[in-house]
Design a protein around this motif. Structure first.
Motif, PDB file in Angstrom:
ATOM      1  N   LYS C  12      18.196 -52.990  44.030  1.00 15.50           N
ATOM      2  CA  LYS C  12      19.311 -53.788  43.508  1.00 15.50           C
ATOM      3  C   LYS C  12      20.152 -52.942  42.564  1.00 15.50           C
ATOM      4  O   LYS C  12      19.751 -52.652  41.442  1.00 15.50           O
ATOM      5  CB  LYS C  12      18.761 -55.002  42.756  1.00 15.50           C
ATOM      6  CG  LYS C  12      18.137 -56.051  43.649  1.00 15.50           C
ATOM      7  CD  LYS C  12      17.750 -57.269  42.807  1.00 15.50           C
ATOM      8  CE  LYS C  12      17.066 -58.339  43.623  1.00 15.50           C
ATOM      9  NZ  LYS C  12      17.850 -58.904  44.733  1.00 15.50           N
ATOM     10  N   HIS C  13      21.320 -52.530  43.027  1.00 15.31           N
ATOM     11  CA  HIS C  13      22.323 -51.862  42.186  1.00 15.31           C
ATOM     12  C   HIS C  13      21.748 -50.660  41.460  1.00 15.31           C
ATOM     13  O   HIS C  13      21.986 -50.469  40.268  1.00 15.31           O
ATOM     14  CB  HIS C  13      22.909 -52.847  41.172  1.00 15.31           C
ATOM     15  CG  HIS C  13      23.487 -54.051  41.810  1.00 15.31           C
ATOM     16  ND1 HIS C  13      24.669 -54.013  42.542  1.00 15.31           N
ATOM     17  CD2 HIS C  13      23.037 -55.319  41.892  1.00 15.31           C
ATOM     18  CE1 HIS C  13      24.910 -55.215  43.024  1.00 15.31           C
ATOM     19  NE2 HIS C  13      23.945 -56.038  42.656  1.00 15.31           N
ATOM     20  N   SER C  15      21.435 -47.047  40.182  1.00  4.81           N
ATOM     21  CA  SER C  15      22.233 -45.845  39.920  1.00  4.81           C
ATOM     22  C   SER C  15      21.356 -44.850  39.203  1.00  4.81           C
ATOM     23  O   SER C  15      20.455 -45.226  38.447  1.00  4.81           O
ATOM     24  CB  SER C  15      23.431 -46.165  39.023  1.00  4.81           C
ATOM     25  OG  SER C  15      24.244 -47.130  39.610  1.00  4.81           O
ATOM     26  N   SER C  25      24.696 -44.175  43.111  1.00  8.59           N
ATOM     27  CA  SER C  25      25.701 -45.025  42.480  1.00  8.59           C
ATOM     28  C   SER C  25      25.703 -46.416  43.090  1.00  8.59           C
ATOM     29  O   SER C  25      26.181 -46.617  44.206  1.00  8.59           O
ATOM     30  CB  SER C  25      27.078 -44.367  42.676  1.00  8.59           C
ATOM     31  OG  SER C  25      27.945 -44.730  41.655  1.00  8.59           O
ATOM     32  N   ASP C  26      25.133 -47.368  42.359  1.00 14.69           N
ATOM     33  CA  ASP C  26      25.167 -48.772  42.742  1.00 14.69           C
ATOM     34  C   ASP C  26      24.703 -49.000  44.183  1.00 14.69           C
ATOM     35  O   ASP C  26      25.411 -49.582  45.009  1.00 14.69           O
ATOM     36  CB  ASP C  26      26.594 -49.325  42.573  1.00 14.69           C
ATOM     37  CG  ASP C  26      26.603 -50.846  42.560  1.00 14.69           C
ATOM     38  OD1 ASP C  26      27.579 -51.438  43.051  1.00 14.69           O
ATOM     39  OD2 ASP C  26      25.610 -51.432  42.079  1.00 14.69           O
ATOM     40  N   SER C  28      22.405 -50.786  46.878  1.00 13.23           N
ATOM     41  CA  SER C  28      21.629 -52.014  47.078  1.00 13.23           C
ATOM     42  C   SER C  28      21.314 -52.227  48.539  1.00 13.23           C
ATOM     43  O   SER C  28      22.178 -52.076  49.387  1.00 13.23           O
ATOM     44  CB  SER C  28      22.411 -53.244  46.591  1.00 13.23           C
ATOM     45  OG  SER C  28      22.738 -53.133  45.245  1.00 13.23           O
ATOM     46  N   LYS C  62      20.260 -47.203  36.122  1.00 14.73           N
ATOM     47  CA  LYS C  62      20.668 -48.605  36.114  1.00 14.73           C
ATOM     48  C   LYS C  62      20.074 -49.278  37.333  1.00 14.73           C
ATOM     49  O   LYS C  62      19.798 -48.624  38.343  1.00 14.73           O
ATOM     50  CB  LYS C  62      22.206 -48.700  36.245  1.00 14.73           C
ATOM     51  CG  LYS C  62      22.962 -48.505  34.963  1.00 14.73           C
ATOM     52  CD  LYS C  62      24.374 -49.091  35.090  1.00 14.73           C
ATOM     53  CE  LYS C  62      25.391 -48.150  34.456  1.00 14.73           C
ATOM     54  NZ  LYS C  62      26.764 -48.455  34.870  1.00 14.73           N
ATOM     55  N   GLY C  63      19.917 -50.585  37.258  1.00 14.32           N
ATOM     56  CA  GLY C  63      19.504 -51.315  38.445  1.00 14.32           C
ATOM     57  C   GLY C  63      18.015 -51.565  38.465  1.00 14.32           C
ATOM     58  O   GLY C  63      17.269 -51.207  37.556  1.00 14.32           O
ATOM     59  N   GLU C 218      26.649 -43.042  47.048  1.00 23.78           N
ATOM     60  CA  GLU C 218      26.970 -44.458  47.256  1.00 23.78           C
ATOM     61  C   GLU C 218      26.510 -44.909  48.624  1.00 23.78           C
ATOM     62  O   GLU C 218      26.413 -44.119  49.551  1.00 23.78           O
ATOM     63  CB  GLU C 218      28.485 -44.667  47.157  1.00 23.78           C
ATOM     64  CG  GLU C 218      29.024 -44.375  45.780  1.00 23.78           C
ATOM     65  CD  GLU C 218      30.542 -44.472  45.768  1.00 23.78           C
ATOM     66  OE1 GLU C 218      31.088 -44.567  44.668  1.00 23.78           O
ATOM     67  OE2 GLU C 218      31.151 -44.448  46.854  1.00 23.78           O
TER      68      GLU C 218
END
Lengths: 288, 361, 245
Positions: C12-13, C15, C25-26, C28, C62-63, C218
């Motif tokens: 989930k998201h 990074s 990068s983000d 999911s 992140k995520g 990405e």
């Protein structure tokens, strides 16, 4: 306040010599990725060589550098070609053990040849000091610092402007790329070790007028050299210079403000802190 | 393609066990056969070296963490035992127990600092830690007597309901150090043949791979170091009781650390017999140079031999020089130690024999 | 589309930054239980970085990563393995001085304290990858194809529920790759979920139920193999690489 300035000053002066030791070690590591545990013993050999030249040829230790530095360079080159070269691809543990072994051979051979008796090299100015702005500066330390500054400047010039110097830097940055560009990396390794040895031995020569000379003196310098290099960043000459001065100052201030018997301990504690929190050092590249 | 280095099957082998038992029993008979002090002294030094080497082997040979600072544990063992006995009259059988506890605690501290580092940085940190302890011991004179060292006045007799052991002469130390050596070797065997051994070796081979296979690196590295420190300290305590005088440089010096590593390197790292081979070689070498008269006592040399005289006059402290030469030789030509040389030699012989044409059946 | 209850692994998201560089990068996507997920993208797209984040080698910047509904952030790799997620390495990592059997036993010891049980499990897995005849050989002496198989056997011994394969066919010849492909399909039949990073497009097309495409960190595309292969963005990203499908 004078106490502070005084110890700061002598710290800087001694630090210059530490820097010299560190630069030698960092060049060796930078070019060959070898951790040289015999570095302090190379310094010891420089001390004995200088003492021998002084005792039997009557040459002043600073003047005799003209003789001793090339001899030490050749010694380093020999060590590299015969021993170090064979373990360049081996496990780091084996490299470390090899250099430890070489160090043991050097220090104990000297012990057999010269016994463990402390030798001293006394020149006319060994215990003199100069008075500058109310601070007392040890004359030999000052000379050593000036010589160190000169050598460091010359080294920078050599590495920045000459072809060989740049080839050494290229090999240190990326051995494979340097080889692909036609640089003889094996020759660079020999040069690097020779240079590192010469620098360590020169530091020994500079210390000779003020230090006791005995076969085991190398040990503490090896560890200190590593502290300098790790502080400054493995492979960085500027870092080793800064690191050397910093360590000299730390030791000097530590002797005054903590306890004279603990000054080395302070340095080692600093070392551990650096290894833990900033292992790349102030200016270093990470280990490849 | 058959590998030259096929390993033998693991597991408990009765004939091998019986062979070991026989050797131990034979060795245990030595003090009943000879009373020559130098010979007994040699054996004691060999046993202590085996104990130290085998102890280091757990962290260095099996787990692959090359500590060159094991003098820290040796010295803590020596100092704790001596200080408790000489300064506080606590009997050494309790003293050594406390020494071991101290060493394990110290290993947790040292481990927490040094295990974050890898390769040469780990080596450097281990050296620095031992040096810090040595310098501290030198400096805090009121606590440790500093450079003056601690001299042992006497060891109280060990009184049990069944017998009393007087620590007079070399015999009690012979059996104590033999017992310790056997114990540490057994620990080595045990480690090698259990899950611990597999995990330690996996860590040695590739820490990240080991980590991803479910191995808790911190726990296992600390376990290995703790075991290693405990037995190193035990050897240190016993050493102190035997030689009766210690100072910071004798027990915390870097040569102690280096010697322990040498024992394993020369013998064969990560093996059970490696420390034994290495100890025998190193101690024989060292003692032959330091006290060449032992050769006379065994009858290997005559008392007026010129070689003995030469050694005594010139080479009495040269054993470290030979250590250096040995290390260089081993690293360059026999990185798996003497045992490794032996194994490769045997394997090569086997391969040759297998390649020889057989007569038609 | 799969429902999240059927997803064994949920990214989930996620990074991951290294200094100023965004390696992931983000990103999911969900991995459905029992499926084979292909993870492709040009070199440097961030595929191995993602694997490293998922398995705890380093935490995502992140995520979240959810395995069987449980958040994995901050877990160490050994805990991840014990929970049932195992991975192989792009550059094989045999335990060189240990035998083939010992290597796999290390994996097996994840689930048992008994050497005997671990040994049996190890032999079993070696038979699955057809390496049992080399059980007594030192792992360091094996050729690359067998090293890859060894690594698979080793992680299988940890009894994973999901297997992350990082370029397991890299450096193999056609016959060896075919063996691996059949192995992966066989493992799927046994219920093992797999995420496969590969550059071999033919293999990915054969194996994957779904494909995720990464580019420059990405997620570029996601879907059934045909969809992804015909996606113009994907083709552009791979411009210069021959698409075999």
């Amino acid at each position: 306040m004078t106490v502070f300035l005084q110890s700061l000053l002598s710290g800087i002066l001694v630090g210059g010599i530490y820097a010299l030791i560190g630069i030698g070690l960092t060049i060796i590591f930078g070019v060959m990725r070898v951790i040289n545990f015999a570095h302090g013993d190379l310094l010891m050999m420089g001390m004995y060589l200088t003492w021998l030249i002084f005792t039997y040829l009557g040459l002043d230790p600073y003047a005799s550098l003209v003789l001793s530095a090339p001899i030490l360079f050749l010694w380093g080159a020999l060590l590299q070609k015969v021993f170090i070269n064979r373990v360049l691809g081996a496990l780091p543990q084996n490299q470390i053990l090899l250099t430890i072994g070489l160090g043991l051979i050097m220090s104990n051979s000297m012990m057999l040849l010269f016994t463990s008796d402390y030798r001293i090299l006394t020149t006319s100015y060994s215990s003199s000091s100069i008075n500058l702005l109310g601070l007392s500066i040890s004359q030999p330390l000052l000379y050593s610092f000036l010589v160190t500054a000169g050598i460091t400047a010359a080294l920078f010039w050599f590495l920045q402007t000459t072809d060989t110097g740049q080839a050494i830097r290229a090999t240190a940055q990326d051995r494979d790329a340097a080889q692909l560009m036609g640089i003889n990396v094996r020759r660079m390794s020999v040069l690097a070790f020779g240079l590192g040895t010469a620098l360590a031995g020169t530091a020994g020569a500079l210390l000779a007028p003020t230090y006791y000379i005995f076969p085991q003196v190398g040990g503490s310098f090896t560890l200190k050299a590593f502290v300098v290099v790790v502080l400054g960043g493995m492979g960085s000459i500027v870092g080793a210079t800064l690191g050397g001065v910093l360590i000299g100052v730390t030791e000097s201030l530590g002797a005054v403000y903590v306890a004279s018997g603990l000054k080395e301990l302070v340095v080692y504690v600093l070392f551990l802190l650096i290894l833990l929190f900033r292992p790349a050092g102030l200016l270093g590249k990470s280990k490849a | 393609m058959p590998s030259l280095l096929r390993r033998t099957a693991r597991g408990f082998s009765l004939p091998a066990f019986l062979a070991y038992l026989a050797v131990i029993l034979l060795v245990a008979l030595v003090p009943l056969v000879t009373r020559k002090p130098l010979i007994l002294h040699m054996w004691i030094m060999v046993f202590l070296a085996i104990a130290q080497g085998a102890a280091w082997n757990v962290i260095g040979g099996y787990a692959g963490q090359y500590s060159v600072g094991h003098a820290a544990y040796f010295g803590i063992g020596a100092y704790t035992t001596m200080m408790l006995l000489e300064l506080h009259q606590i009997a050494p059988w309790y003293g050594i127990g406390l020494a071991i506890a101290n060493a394990v605690l110290l290993s947790v501290v040292i481990g927490s600092i040094t295990f974050r580092l890898r390769g040469p940085y780990f080596v450097l940190a281990s050296i620095a830690m031992a040096e810090i302890i040595r310098l501290a011991t030198l400096h805090f004179k009121d606590f440790t007597r500093g450079a003056e060292g601690i001299l042992l006045n006497g060891i109280p007799p060990l009184e049990t309901p069944w017998f009393t052991v007087d620590f007079v002469g070399k015999r009690p130390f012979f059996y104590a150090s033999l017992g310790l050596a056997v114990l540490v070797i057994s620990v080595n065997w045990f480690v090698q043949h259990t899950k611990l051994g597999y995990y330690f070796q996996a860590i040695r081979e590739d820490q990240d791979a080991a980590h991803s296979l479910g191995i808790n690196l911190t726990l296992h590295k600390n376990l290995a170091l703790g075991i290693s420190a405990a037995f190193t300290a035990w050897a240190g305590g016993l050493f102190a009781l035997y030689v009766r005088f210690i100072d910071p440089n004798i027990v915390f010096g870097i040569d102690v650390s280096v010697q322990v590593v040498l024992i394993c390197i020369i013998g064969g790292i990560g093996t059970i017999l490696g420390p034994v081979v290495g100890s025998v070689v190193l101690v024989l070498l060292a003692e032959s140079l330091r006290n060449p008269k032992w050769l006379v006592q065994t009858g290997l040399a005559s008392s007026d031999s010129s070689t003995i005289a030469f050694i005594e006059a010139h080479l009495s402290n040269a054993h470290v020089l030979f250590y250096g030469i040995l290390v260089v030789a081993v690293v360059l030509f026999a990185p798996d130690g003497l045992l490794g040389l032996l194994r490769t030699g045997v394997a090569r012989l086997k391969k040759q024999r297998a390649a020889e044409p057989r007569p038609a059946a | 589309m799969t429902t999240s209850t059927a997803a064994i692994l949920q990214i989930k998201h996620v990074s991951k930054f290294f200094g100023g560089l965004a390696a992931n990068s983000d990103v999911s996507f969900d991995v459905p239980l029992g499926s084979i997920m292909g993870l492709i993208g040009p070199n440097g797209a961030g595929k191995t970085t993602l694997f490293n984040c998922i398995t705890g080698y380093y935490p995502p910047s992140k995520g979240q990563v959810l395995f069987k509904g449980v958040a994995m952030n901050g877990l160490q790799p050994d805990a991840v393995c014990r929970l049932g997620m195992a991975r192989t390495w792009q550059k094989v990592r045999p335990l060189a001085k240990m035998t083939v059997l010992d290597n796999v036993m290390v994996g097996g010891l994840c689930r048992t304290h008994s050497l005997k049980v671990a040994r049996e499990v190890a032999h079993e897995q070696l038979r699955v990858v057809r390496l049992d005849h080399k059980a007594g050989f030192l792992a360091g002496g094996l050729p690359i194809g067998e090293r890859k198989k060894l690594e698979v056997a080793r992680v299988l011994a940890t009894r994973p529920e999901i297997l992350l394969l990082d370029e397991v066919m890299g450096g193999l010849n056609t016959a060896e790759s075919e063996e691996i492909i059949l192995l992966i399909l066989e493992l799927k039949k046994l219920g093992l979920t797999q995420v496969v990073i590969e550059h071999d497009m033919k293999a990915i097309m054969r194996l994957s139920d779904r494909i995720v495409v990464l580019n420059s960190g990405e997620k570029l595309a996601e879907g059934a193999p045909r969809e992804v292969a015909e996606n113009p963005d994907v083709i552009t990203a791979y411009l210069g690489e021959a698409v075999h499908a």
